[in-house]
Structure formats: structure tokens, C-alpha cells
Design a protein around this motif. Sequence first.
Motif, mmCIF file in Angstrom:
data_model
loop_
_atom_site.group_PDB
_atom_site.id
_atom_site.type_symbol
_atom_site.label_atom_id
_atom_site.label_comp_id
_atom_site.label_asym_id
_atom_site.label_seq_id
_atom_site.Cartn_x
_atom_site.Cartn_y
_atom_site.Cartn_z
ATOM 1 N N GLU A 198 0.836 -1.193 0.000
ATOM 2 C CA GLU A 198 0.000 0.000 0.000
ATOM 3 C C GLU A 198 0.881 1.256 0.000
ATOM 4 O O GLU A 198 1.940 1.286 0.611
ATOM 5 C CB GLU A 198 -0.900 -0.007 1.228
ATOM 6 C CG GLU A 198 -1.907 1.114 1.281
ATOM 7 C CD GLU A 198 -2.878 0.970 2.434
ATOM 8 O OE1 GLU A 198 -3.521 1.981 2.795
ATOM 9 O OE2 GLU A 198 -2.996 -0.158 2.977
ATOM 10 N N SER A 199 0.428 2.283 -0.715
ATOM 11 C CA SER A 199 1.089 3.591 -0.849
ATOM 12 C C SER A 199 2.272 3.571 -1.815
ATOM 13 O O SER A 199 2.959 4.583 -1.981
ATOM 14 C CB SER A 199 1.542 4.140 0.512
ATOM 15 O OG SER A 199 0.444 4.289 1.386
ATOM 16 N N SER A 200 2.529 2.432 -2.460
ATOM 17 C CA SER A 200 3.602 2.396 -3.464
ATOM 18 C C SER A 200 3.261 3.312 -4.634
ATOM 19 O O SER A 200 2.096 3.484 -5.006
ATOM 20 C CB SER A 200 3.779 0.970 -3.998
ATOM 21 O OG SER A 200 4.188 0.082 -2.991
ATOM 22 N N SER A 201 4.296 3.899 -5.224
ATOM 23 C CA SER A 201 4.114 4.640 -6.476
ATOM 24 C C SER A 201 4.194 3.640 -7.620
ATOM 25 O O SER A 201 5.117 2.824 -7.695
ATOM 26 C CB SER A 201 5.169 5.730 -6.626
ATOM 27 O OG SER A 201 6.478 5.199 -6.555
ATOM 28 N N SER A 249 -8.795 0.244 -6.154
ATOM 29 C CA SER A 249 -8.228 -0.050 -4.836
ATOM 30 C C SER A 249 -7.974 1.217 -4.025
ATOM 31 O O SER A 249 -8.050 1.210 -2.794
ATOM 32 C CB SER A 249 -6.914 -0.821 -4.987
ATOM 33 O OG SER A 249 -5.872 0.033 -5.457
ATOM 34 N N ASN A 250 -7.626 2.296 -4.716
ATOM 35 C CA ASN A 250 -7.383 3.601 -4.074
ATOM 36 C C ASN A 250 -6.307 3.534 -2.992
ATOM 37 O O ASN A 250 -6.374 4.237 -1.988
ATOM 38 C CB ASN A 250 -8.688 4.157 -3.484
ATOM 39 C CG ASN A 250 -8.618 5.654 -3.249
ATOM 40 O OD1 ASN A 250 -7.950 6.381 -3.976
ATOM 41 N ND2 ASN A 250 -9.301 6.124 -2.219
ATOM 42 N N ILE A 251 -5.305 2.656 -3.184
ATOM 43 C CA ILE A 251 -4.252 2.536 -2.166
ATOM 44 C C ILE A 251 -2.858 2.827 -2.729
ATOM 45 O O ILE A 251 -1.869 2.736 -2.005
ATOM 46 C CB ILE A 251 -4.256 1.134 -1.520
ATOM 47 C CG1 ILE A 251 -3.998 0.039 -2.555
ATOM 48 C CG2 ILE A 251 -5.559 0.890 -0.776
ATOM 49 C CD1 ILE A 251 -3.816 -1.347 -1.937
ATOM 50 N N TYR A 252 -2.800 3.192 -4.013
ATOM 51 C CA TYR A 252 -1.507 3.446 -4.632
ATOM 52 C C TYR A 252 -1.409 4.876 -5.152
ATOM 53 O O TYR A 252 -2.425 5.525 -5.441
ATOM 54 C CB TYR A 252 -1.281 2.488 -5.810
ATOM 55 C CG TYR A 252 -1.320 1.025 -5.437
ATOM 56 C CD1 TYR A 252 -0.324 0.466 -4.629
ATOM 57 C CD2 TYR A 252 -2.351 0.199 -5.870
ATOM 58 C CE1 TYR A 252 -0.364 -0.877 -4.282
ATOM 59 C CE2 TYR A 252 -2.397 -1.145 -5.523
ATOM 60 C CZ TYR A 252 -1.397 -1.672 -4.731
ATOM 61 O OH TYR A 252 -1.431 -2.999 -4.379
ATOM 62 N N GLU A 253 -0.166 5.335 -5.292
ATOM 63 C CA GLU A 253 0.083 6.591 -5.996
ATOM 64 C C GLU A 253 0.303 6.228 -7.461
ATOM 65 O O GLU A 253 1.335 5.666 -7.827
ATOM 66 C CB GLU A 253 1.324 7.293 -5.447
ATOM 67 C CG GLU A 253 1.664 8.575 -6.196
ATOM 68 C CD GLU A 253 3.025 9.129 -5.842
ATOM 69 O OE1 GLU A 253 3.429 10.132 -6.462
ATOM 70 O OE2 GLU A 253 3.703 8.552 -4.967
ATOM 71 N N ASP A 309 8.234 3.150 -7.435
ATOM 72 C CA ASP A 309 8.438 1.886 -6.724
ATOM 73 C C ASP A 309 8.207 0.690 -7.639
ATOM 74 O O ASP A 309 8.924 -0.312 -7.557
ATOM 75 C CB ASP A 309 7.477 1.799 -5.530
ATOM 76 C CG ASP A 309 7.768 2.837 -4.473
ATOM 77 O OD1 ASP A 309 8.958 3.066 -4.169
ATOM 78 O OD2 ASP A 309 6.808 3.440 -3.953
#
Length: 211
Positions: A45-48, A69-73, A97
Motif C-alpha cells: 500500500e502507498s507504493s508509487s 483499490s485507491n491505495i496506490y500513488e 516503486d
Amino acid sequence: MTPKEIRNEKLGTKLVKNLQRRNFNAFYCSNSQQAIEKVMQLMPESSSVTWGGTMTLRDMGLIQALYDSNIYELLDRDKAPDRDAVNEIYRRTFSADFFLSSANAISEDGVIVNIDGNGNRVAAITFGPKNVIFVIGINKVCQDAEAALKRARSTAAPTNTARFSLNTPCSIDGTCHNCNSADCICNHIHFLRNSPKGRHTVIIVGEELGY
């Protein structure tokens, strides 16, 4: 399982072993949904996350799943408002990432072949993003690297010139002419034989995906 599914699983399992010998992380998924789940398991989660120009990832629903998913950049050049913004995403790709891609072809012994017009995709595969994940349909598996190159030149490239409405000889008759056209998309030919430091992951999918 159908005879085709049995064959695909056997070929996919063989290919995974050959990729692992080349220091790739490799997996076989029987269908697109399994492949989407595997990709998202691999990315915290939060990975680009960004990707090259690929119909495979769009058609299988992976890009939409990333948005849902709305969890990534997400660094999506298709959402860029102008060319300057596109170029900025190209530059940011090298510090992402994860870079997602498919391939134009792959040999049974694990050599991945890609052809690019601008070179941004093969550049990112080669160097920059911390991790590269390939999602490759079973239809792109070829007997050897020579056959993989022929597939990239004779099947993927003419199809993509039609997709982009480019003025090349292959867009007229569907056959590679080894041209030097101004619109040529076979400017950068890339063979990935091994994964330095295990930076690359390959997911083989037992379905026909992309061109």
C-alpha cells in the motif's frame, strides 16, 4: 481442465522454472483475475506505480483494479493534460516503486523481447524503477529468442501501428518490412536475458492477452 488449459499450465510451469534460473521472480496464473490479485499482493500500500503503453494491462482489468483499490500513488500518462505533463511522468517513472509492463514476446527458456518507438518503456525496464512486474499472456510464448523477435516484429508491431494509425509499410499490408519510416515503432529492440539483483517479476497468464 480442458486440453488447452492443461497445455497452458504445463508450458507456464516450465517457463516459471526457466525464468527463476535467470534470477527472475516468476509465477503462473491460470487467468486474469488471479494475475491481478498476484500483482496487488506484490505491491505494498502507498507504493508509487506506473506502467508502459500496454493493452494487456488495460484489457485484463488491472489498471481499473489499481484505481478501484485507491491505495496506490498512480502515475498515469493517459491522465496527463498536455505533453509537458506526459514528459514529467516519463521522468518520474525512473524513481517509481513499481513499473508494470507486458512484453511483445518471451521465449520458452525465459528471454523477454520488447520493441519500442520512443524507448521509454524499454528504458524503464532496463534501469530506474525499483521493481518491474511483467504480465504476459500465454499467446506471447515462443519457442526461442529468434522466434520471439519475429513475433515482436511481425505480429505485435504491425498491430500497434494500426492501433496508433501510423504511416508505415506494415500498417498497409500487416507485414514487417524492416523499414526506416519516420513513423517506425521498431526503433529500440530489447532483449532481457537475466534479472540483475532479482529486480524483475514475471507473471505468465494462461490466457491470450494483448498483441
